[in-house]
Design a protein around this motif. Sequence first.
Motif, short mmCIF file in Angstrom:
data_model
loop_
_atom_site.label_atom_id
_atom_site.label_comp_id
_atom_site.label_asym_id
_atom_site.label_seq_id
_atom_site.Cartn_x
_atom_site.Cartn_y
_atom_site.Cartn_z
N PRO B 20 -12.36 -9.25 -7.55
CA PRO B 20 -10.61 -9.53 -6.95
C PRO B 20 -10.59 -10.49 -7.93
O PRO B 20 -10.69 -11.88 -7.85
CB PRO B 20 -10.70 -9.87 -6.05
N ILE B 21 -9.25 -9.98 -8.90
CA ILE B 21 -8.50 -11.12 -8.88
C ILE B 21 -6.82 -11.30 -7.87
O ILE B 21 -6.28 -10.07 -7.69
CB ILE B 21 -7.77 -11.67 -10.45
N ASP B 22 -5.84 -12.08 -7.88
CA ASP B 22 -4.84 -12.38 -7.52
C ASP B 22 -3.40 -11.70 -8.34
O ASP B 22 -3.30 -12.56 -9.15
CB ASP B 22 -4.62 -13.91 -6.29
N LEU B 23 -2.40 -10.89 -7.73
CA LEU B 23 -1.77 -10.39 -8.66
C LEU B 23 -0.06 -10.24 -8.41
O LEU B 23 -0.66 -9.40 -7.17
CB LEU B 23 -1.97 -9.39 -10.01
N CYS B 31 -4.30 -0.36 -10.62
CA CYS B 31 -4.77 -1.68 -10.04
C CYS B 31 -5.39 -0.99 -8.79
O CYS B 31 -4.80 -0.47 -7.76
CB CYS B 31 -4.95 -2.72 -10.53
N VAL B 32 -6.70 -1.38 -7.92
CA VAL B 32 -7.56 -0.87 -7.12
C VAL B 32 -7.69 -1.89 -6.36
O VAL B 32 -7.70 -2.91 -6.65
CB VAL B 32 -8.76 -0.18 -7.19
N LEU B 33 -7.63 -1.77 -4.48
CA LEU B 33 -6.86 -2.59 -4.19
C LEU B 33 -7.94 -3.23 -3.80
O LEU B 33 -9.00 -2.78 -3.79
CB LEU B 33 -5.83 -2.10 -2.82
N PRO B 156 3.75 4.11 -6.79
CA PRO B 156 4.83 3.15 -6.27
C PRO B 156 5.43 2.99 -5.09
O PRO B 156 5.58 1.80 -4.78
CB PRO B 156 6.36 4.08 -7.01
N THR B 157 4.47 4.10 -4.35
CA THR B 157 5.18 3.86 -2.46
C THR B 157 3.71 2.38 -2.42
O THR B 157 4.18 2.23 -0.87
CB THR B 157 4.50 5.64 -2.47
N GLN B 158 2.51 2.59 -2.50
CA GLN B 158 1.54 1.50 -2.44
C GLN B 158 2.96 0.46 -2.54
O GLN B 158 2.43 -0.41 -1.98
CB GLN B 158 0.16 1.75 -2.39
N LEU B 159 3.04 -0.30 -3.65
CA LEU B 159 3.34 -1.33 -3.96
C LEU B 159 4.45 -1.85 -2.69
O LEU B 159 4.96 -3.12 -3.30
CB LEU B 159 3.88 -1.57 -5.60
N ALA B 160 5.73 -0.90 -2.59
CA ALA B 160 6.34 -0.80 -1.77
C ALA B 160 6.34 -0.90 -0.54
O ALA B 160 6.51 -2.03 0.03
CB ALA B 160 7.72 0.70 -1.83
N LEU B 161 5.01 -0.82 -0.32
CA LEU B 161 4.41 -0.97 1.32
C LEU B 161 4.33 -2.49 1.26
O LEU B 161 4.37 -3.16 2.47
CB LEU B 161 3.55 0.00 1.82
N LEU B 162 3.96 -2.50 0.48
CA LEU B 162 3.34 -3.90 0.25
C LEU B 162 4.28 -4.56 0.28
O LEU B 162 4.05 -5.82 1.12
CB LEU B 162 2.21 -4.31 -0.73
N ALA B 163 5.47 -4.90 -0.26
CA ALA B 163 6.18 -5.72 -0.51
C ALA B 163 6.96 -5.95 1.30
O ALA B 163 7.50 -6.53 0.85
CB ALA B 163 7.56 -5.35 -1.27
N ALA B 164 7.26 -4.03 1.65
CA ALA B 164 8.09 -4.37 3.01
C ALA B 164 7.04 -5.30 4.04
O ALA B 164 7.98 -5.53 4.87
CB ALA B 164 7.81 -2.89 3.92
N VAL B 170 -1.13 -9.76 -4.59
CA VAL B 170 -2.48 -8.68 -3.93
C VAL B 170 -3.29 -9.09 -4.33
O VAL B 170 -3.58 -9.79 -5.66
CB VAL B 170 -1.53 -7.19 -3.55
N LYS B 171 -4.28 -8.52 -3.68
CA LYS B 171 -6.01 -9.07 -4.30
C LYS B 171 -6.37 -7.86 -5.23
O LYS B 171 -5.98 -6.71 -4.16
CB LYS B 171 -7.12 -9.37 -3.21
#
Lengths: 408, 408
Positions: B20-23, B31-33, B156-164, B170-171
């Motif tokens: 894993p890397i932190d981006l 990418c895959v979580l 797009p929608t998973q990234l939005a949820l992470l932001a929220a 994220v790793k």
Amino acid sequence: MIGVEDHLQRCLDGVQPLDPIDLALLEAQDCVLAEDVVSPMDVPGFDNSAMDGYAVLAADVAAASSEHPVELPVVGDIPAGSTTAQHLAAGQTMRIMTGAPLPSGAQAVVPVELSDGGVRTVLLSAAAPSGQHVRVAGSDVRAGDRVLSAGTLLGPTQLALLAAVGRARVKVHAQPRVVVLSTGSELVDPGVTPGFGQVVDSNGIMLTAAAIDAGARPYRVGVVRDEAGTFLQTLTDQLVRADLVVTTGGVSAGAYDTVKEVLRGLGTVWFGKVAMQPGMPQGFGTVGPDATPIFTLPGNPVSSYVSFEMFVRPAIRKMAGHRGLFRRSEMATALEGWSSPPGKLQLARAELGTAEDGSRVVRLSGAQGSHVLGGLARASALVVVPEAVTRVEAGDEVRCLVLDRRAR
Amino acid sequence: MIGVEDHLQRCLDGVQPLDPIDLALLEAQDCVLAEDVVSPMDVPGFDNSAMDGYAVLAADVAAASSEHPVELPVVGDIPAGSTTAQHLAAGQTMRIMTGAPLPSGAQAVVPVELSDGGVRTVLLSAAAPSGQHVRVAGSDVRAGDRVLSAGTLLGPTQLALLAAVGRARVKVHAQPRVVVLSTGSELVDPGVTPGFGQVVDSNGIMLTAAAIDAGARPYRVGVVRDEAGTFLQTLTDQLVRADLVVTTGGVSAGAYDTVKEVLRGLGTVWFGKVAMQPGMPQGFGTVGPDATPIFTLPGNPVSSYVSFEMFVRPAIRKMAGHRGLFRRSEMATALEGWSSPPGKLQLARAELGTAEDGSRVVRLSGAQGSHVLGGLARASALVVVPEAVTRVEAGDEVRCLVLDRRAR
């Protein structure tokens, strides 16, 4: 209130494919070809061997068999990459590698596996009719052939074909540059812990990623406060790098709906209600000296995403020169029932799957509120419920727009 | 000769998901979580209004109707972004915007459309039961909820949820860095007009683009001549930036098969024949001090591409942490017949389409020679013809691997 199809048509009529630009092959990946490509050359450019083996005249090995191999003197050795034209006389052979130019006079190749592998003389144990294991010049592409047509999406194999016919660069429609602007004084940037009354700008991230996914080159401007002067100045500053602007927020009926307030004054942006759920308040028009197209999407995350899918994505694809503007759709059986508002096209967030019998099935991906990101992030499809339908029942066949991703 | 499944298993066993890397969120797209993400906060973080309107106590408007509107004093104005906690007493109202924090004491919101829009006093013409048009704190996500699981593909929608939920980074599993090396003294770079005996290196472009398409970060080294020392030196130099190496060419039975000659000497690379057409000669193993995985693909363009699809792409996807390694497949009706070699899995280049009756149909995309790029570039699918089948007849149902592109 206008229908979804009418608004979509308005949006599509308002954008045009971008002018062609000339790009290096690997930069043109996933772009749409803006020229018909005619090959100036034969491919392959010369008769060559399809096998590692021995170049022969057919008559010389006509009688060869494993019981009665034919012995021939090996008068040459032709590696792939040999750039000297050679000639093979009757009664002789040359060792030849895959891809190497066939010597003039030679008619066929006997694979090395059907020989004793000799280097001075060789025993060949099979006949080879004329043309056997020979790739004739022009057998893939002939000089003058149109190998790819304008409108073709360039992937790995199309780029390979372009390289093979001599191209290092190619004319494609430019990828639209999309400026993404989030408006709202309540918004903070991702990573900033929201205080009381504040919300993270998840829309900016989402729409930027969605624009990449649609094939655009987005610029995420970040958060703009609900203040008319700031918004207008930011928008004006950004136009220089925008083929398209997408804003989110500031378009409902409130007292602080800056986007609407500012853009209405210009007279070039339509605002109104579209008969869909979610995503009713929409705006589309042009801004600035170049009449840059602008979409003003609602601020609720789910409304914003669904609006992007329905209107902005097809517009981006038209600008990028794509022939297919829309998501692929599938029919699936609803595993549960739900209600849909009368007179509105519903786009329900849903998970599409395969039942044990192999049939396609779909269920809602959680609560359907227009602020609910959790359910949106689990959705792999949008179920399209027509305006006239007010209830989907378990067992109904429904149409699903499949939210495929880039890297599959 | 080994079967395709056995070779695939060997390749998949030989690669592992990258560390894993932190981006930053937008760098992590596609990418895959690599972590389970638990929200540290409620989303929304506070009760807020779902509409532009007036915050009320339910009892104060219980009797309101369009015939008998209720008049209330407007004691405040709450814009979205307001960070001051306010309190609403019985018998009063406050103007409130979508997303603005509900004042304590308030129970519901009457939409502005159901009012006279007053700013000092307002006439409200509808009742609002407690909770109406209120988004309760935590109604989307509760603090402590696991919102996304390791293994999720980030769009797009998973990234939005992470932001929220407060994330800016994220790793994820790193995208594999893939070094693409074309070998062959006959090869010239794209854009160089090939002389007699020369061929453009279309494979390098093709495999680089295919690696991008599979979710990797490729480095195209370009052409390496058929010379053992040069090849070994180039390979060694490149290992520092490679999670995976893909070579093309130099692996058949010829006298100049440098790749095989050099790598056989290492003892860590398997070479052999796989029961497939095209793409029979394959090699897979490891090289260098870090045991970097290496695929040695055949040099014929079609063989090279099909080998990439069958073995390299699934390996890249495993390294990138994907759960789904393979292309989606569809059944379709063959519109023509063709023959297939006994004992080999055939992967026929084909065009997949839809018949007038809506059923899926497939036909070959031109000549099937392993050097024929024209037919490959038209292919939208590979038809999988099992080893035991020697003839596909028109009307047969066949399985097709769908060659979907990134930007759909």
